[in-house]
Each structure stands twice: as C-alpha cells, then as structure tokens.
Design a protein around this motif. Structure first.
Motif, PDB file in Angstrom:
ATOM      1  N   TYR A 153       0.835  -1.206   0.000  1.00 13.00           N
ATOM      2  CA  TYR A 153       0.000   0.000   0.000  1.00 13.00           C
ATOM      3  C   TYR A 153       0.871   1.258   0.000  1.00 13.00           C
ATOM      4  O   TYR A 153       0.629   2.194  -0.765  1.00 13.00           O
ATOM      5  N   GLY A 154       1.883   1.273   0.860  1.00 14.59           N
ATOM      6  CA  GLY A 154       2.774   2.427   0.919  1.00 14.59           C
ATOM      7  C   GLY A 154       3.559   2.609  -0.367  1.00 14.59           C
ATOM      8  O   GLY A 154       3.782   3.728  -0.821  1.00 14.59           O
ATOM      9  N   TRP A 155       3.977   1.490  -0.963  1.00 15.13           N
ATOM     10  CA  TRP A 155       4.745   1.541  -2.204  1.00 15.13           C
ATOM     11  C   TRP A 155       3.884   2.081  -3.346  1.00 15.13           C
ATOM     12  O   TRP A 155       4.321   2.899  -4.144  1.00 15.13           O
ATOM     13  N   LYS A 156       2.639   1.603  -3.415  1.00 15.36           N
ATOM     14  CA  LYS A 156       1.746   2.010  -4.508  1.00 15.36           C
ATOM     15  C   LYS A 156       1.347   3.477  -4.408  1.00 15.36           C
ATOM     16  O   LYS A 156       1.215   4.153  -5.416  1.00 15.36           O
ATOM     17  N   HIS A 157       1.167   3.977  -3.200  1.00 16.37           N
ATOM     18  CA  HIS A 157       0.704   5.348  -3.021  1.00 16.37           C
ATOM     19  C   HIS A 157       1.838   6.348  -2.798  1.00 16.37           C
ATOM     20  O   HIS A 157       1.579   7.500  -2.473  1.00 16.37           O
ATOM     21  N   HIS A 158       3.079   5.916  -2.974  1.00 14.15           N
ATOM     22  CA  HIS A 158       4.210   6.829  -2.842  1.00 14.15           C
ATOM     23  C   HIS A 158       4.159   7.826  -4.006  1.00 14.15           C
ATOM     24  O   HIS A 158       3.937   7.446  -5.146  1.00 14.15           O
ATOM     25  N   PRO A 159       4.344   9.126  -3.728  1.00 18.50           N
ATOM     26  CA  PRO A 159       4.183  10.127  -4.786  1.00 18.50           C
ATOM     27  C   PRO A 159       5.202   9.996  -5.922  1.00 18.50           C
ATOM     28  O   PRO A 159       4.900  10.329  -7.062  1.00 18.50           O
ATOM     29  N   VAL A 160       6.399   9.530  -5.632  1.00 14.36           N
ATOM     30  CA  VAL A 160       7.436   9.357  -6.647  1.00 14.36           C
ATOM     31  C   VAL A 160       7.659   7.859  -6.825  1.00 14.36           C
ATOM     32  O   VAL A 160       7.625   7.106  -5.862  1.00 14.36           O
ATOM     33  N   GLU A 161       7.883   7.437  -8.061  1.00  7.80           N
ATOM     34  CA  GLU A 161       8.118   6.011  -8.293  1.00  7.80           C
ATOM     35  C   GLU A 161       9.346   5.559  -7.509  1.00  7.80           C
ATOM     36  O   GLU A 161      10.413   6.143  -7.597  1.00  7.80           O
ATOM     37  N   MET A 162       9.170   4.509  -6.737  1.00 10.24           N
ATOM     38  CA  MET A 162      10.214   4.026  -5.847  1.00 10.24           C
ATOM     39  C   MET A 162      10.851   2.762  -6.396  1.00 10.24           C
ATOM     40  O   MET A 162      10.191   1.948  -7.021  1.00 10.24           O
ATOM     41  N   THR A 163      12.150   2.613  -6.145  1.00 12.80           N
ATOM     42  CA  THR A 163      12.843   1.377  -6.492  1.00 12.80           C
ATOM     43  C   THR A 163      13.274   0.695  -5.202  1.00 12.80           C
ATOM     44  O   THR A 163      13.206   1.290  -4.121  1.00 12.80           O
ATOM     45  N   LEU A 164      13.732  -0.528  -5.329  1.00 13.05           N
ATOM     46  CA  LEU A 164      14.163  -1.278  -4.159  1.00 13.05           C
ATOM     47  C   LEU A 164      15.406  -0.652  -3.521  1.00 13.05           C
ATOM     48  O   LEU A 164      15.608  -0.765  -2.311  1.00 13.05           O
ATOM     49  N   ALA A 165      16.212   0.023  -4.314  1.00  8.76           N
ATOM     50  CA  ALA A 165      17.427   0.655  -3.798  1.00  8.76           C
ATOM     51  C   ALA A 165      17.126   1.850  -2.891  1.00  8.76           C
ATOM     52  O   ALA A 165      17.981   2.274  -2.118  1.00  8.76           O
ATOM     53  N   GLU A 166      15.923   2.393  -2.964  1.00  7.48           N
ATOM     54  CA  GLU A 166      15.556   3.557  -2.155  1.00  7.48           C
ATOM     55  C   GLU A 166      14.997   3.182  -0.784  1.00  7.48           C
ATOM     56  O   GLU A 166      14.763   4.064   0.032  1.00  7.48           O
ATOM     57  N   VAL A 167      14.767   1.919  -0.546  1.00  7.37           N
ATOM     58  CA  VAL A 167      14.187   1.489   0.727  1.00  7.37           C
ATOM     59  C   VAL A 167      15.085   1.829   1.919  1.00  7.37           C
ATOM     60  O   VAL A 167      14.586   2.345   2.929  1.00  7.37           O
ATOM     61  N   PRO A 168      16.408   1.607   1.864  1.00  6.16           N
ATOM     62  CA  PRO A 168      17.235   2.019   3.010  1.00  6.16           C
ATOM     63  C   PRO A 168      17.165   3.520   3.283  1.00  6.16           C
ATOM     64  O   PRO A 168      17.143   3.945   4.439  1.00  6.16           O
ATOM     65  N   HIS A 169      17.090   4.320   2.222  1.00  8.26           N
ATOM     66  CA  HIS A 169      16.970   5.766   2.408  1.00  8.26           C
ATOM     67  C   HIS A 169      15.640   6.126   3.061  1.00  8.26           C
ATOM     68  O   HIS A 169      15.555   7.047   3.866  1.00  8.26           O
ATOM     69  N   THR A 170      14.611   5.378   2.716  1.00  9.28           N
ATOM     70  CA  THR A 170      13.305   5.594   3.339  1.00  9.28           C
ATOM     71  C   THR A 170      13.371   5.290   4.829  1.00  9.28           C
ATOM     72  O   THR A 170      12.840   6.045   5.646  1.00  9.28           O
ATOM     73  N   ILE A 171      14.031   4.207   5.189  1.00 10.47           N
ATOM     74  CA  ILE A 171      14.168   3.854   6.608  1.00 10.47           C
ATOM     75  C   ILE A 171      14.950   4.929   7.343  1.00 10.47           C
ATOM     76  O   ILE A 171      14.569   5.350   8.447  1.00 10.47           O
ATOM     77  N   TYR A 172      16.031   5.421   6.740  1.00  5.77           N
ATOM     78  CA  TYR A 172      16.827   6.476   7.379  1.00  5.77           C
ATOM     79  C   TYR A 172      16.034   7.767   7.539  1.00  5.77           C
ATOM     80  O   TYR A 172      16.162   8.463   8.548  1.00  5.77           O
ATOM     81  N   ARG A 173      15.209   8.109   6.548  1.00  2.00           N
ATOM     82  CA  ARG A 173      14.382   9.329   6.655  1.00  2.00           C
ATOM     83  C   ARG A 173      13.390   9.225   7.804  1.00  2.00           C
ATOM     84  O   ARG A 173      13.190  10.167   8.562  1.00  2.00           O
ATOM     85  N   VAL A 174      12.777   8.054   7.952  1.00  2.92           N
ATOM     86  CA  VAL A 174      11.812   7.870   9.038  1.00  2.92           C
ATOM     87  C   VAL A 174      12.525   7.877  10.380  1.00  2.92           C
ATOM     88  O   VAL A 174      12.051   8.507  11.346  1.00  2.92           O
ATOM     89  N   LEU A 175      13.663   7.215  10.479  1.00  3.04           N
ATOM     90  CA  LEU A 175      14.419   7.220  11.738  1.00  3.04           C
ATOM     91  C   LEU A 175      14.903   8.624  12.078  1.00  3.04           C
ATOM     92  O   LEU A 175      14.942   8.997  13.265  1.00  3.04           O
ATOM     93  N   ALA A 176      15.270   9.409  11.095  1.00  6.64           N
ATOM     94  CA  ALA A 176      15.717  10.778  11.354  1.00  6.64           C
ATOM     95  C   ALA A 176      14.577  11.643  11.894  1.00  6.64           C
ATOM     96  O   ALA A 176      14.813  12.564  12.678  1.00  6.64           O
ATOM     97  N   ARG A 177      13.355  11.344  11.482  1.00  7.61           N
ATOM     98  CA  ARG A 177      12.211  12.087  12.023  1.00  7.61           C
ATOM     99  C   ARG A 177      11.846  11.641  13.429  1.00  7.61           C
ATOM    100  O   ARG A 177      11.392  12.438  14.239  1.00  7.61           O
ATOM    101  N   VAL A 178      12.038  10.356  13.720  1.00  6.72           N
ATOM    102  CA  VAL A 178      11.648   9.823  15.015  1.00  6.72           C
ATOM    103  C   VAL A 178      12.669  10.179  16.087  1.00  6.72           C
ATOM    104  O   VAL A 178      12.314  10.563  17.207  1.00  6.72           O
ATOM    105  N   ILE A 179      13.955  10.042  15.755  1.00  5.40           N
ATOM    106  CA  ILE A 179      15.014  10.324  16.725  1.00  5.40           C
ATOM    107  C   ILE A 179      15.388  11.800  16.610  1.00  5.40           C
ATOM    108  O   ILE A 179      15.832  12.244  15.556  1.00  5.40           O
ATOM    109  N   PRO A 180      15.193  12.549  17.690  1.00  7.38           N
ATOM    110  CA  PRO A 180      15.477  13.998  17.598  1.00  7.38           C
ATOM    111  C   PRO A 180      16.941  14.322  17.490  1.00  7.38           C
ATOM    112  O   PRO A 180      17.834  13.744  17.882  1.00  7.38           O
TER     113      PRO A 180
END
Length: 74
Positions: free
Chosen positions: A47-74
C-alpha cells in the motif's frame, strides 16, 4: 499518513513475524499466526509503495528507513 512511514511500519511488521514463525516451528505447530502477519506486512508495504508520490525502487528502501528514523530520533 506519510507513505515512508507506512512502508517502514510494514517492514517492522514483517520483522515481527520472524520470532513467531521460529517459535511455531520449535513447538511443532503450524506457523499460522506468522503467515497472517507476513501477509499483513506485505499488504502494508505494498500500500505504501503504490501510493508513494514518486516512483520508488528497491534501492531507495534504506533511504526511506533512514528518513523515518531521522524524524523519530530527535
């Protein structure tokens, strides 16, 4: 809700299915709960992959995890 957060939540759900599957195999019963959790995790990631505003590749998944962790950890 942000699609990056949805994708990372699905990955966390998938990771939580591993202990359930190992426990089921160790006790000699079928891993039905783990199977349901895996299906749920893949559905959330899909669901998240399909509704992502920019077409995502498998290589971008680690960057996605880092972006979310950067928002969670102050």
């Amino acid at each position: 809700m942000d699609t990056d957060l949805i994708i990372v939540s699905g990955i966390v759900i998938l990771m939580l299915s591993i202990p359930s599957a190992v426990s089921a195999f160790a006790e000699g019963r079928g891993p039905w709960v783990a199977l349901v959790v895996v299906i749920l995790g893949f559905a959330v990631v899909g669901y998240g992959w399909k509704h992502h505003p920019v077409e995502m590749t498998l290589a971008e998944v680690p960057h996605t995890i880092y972006r979310v962790l950067a928002r969670v950890i102050p």
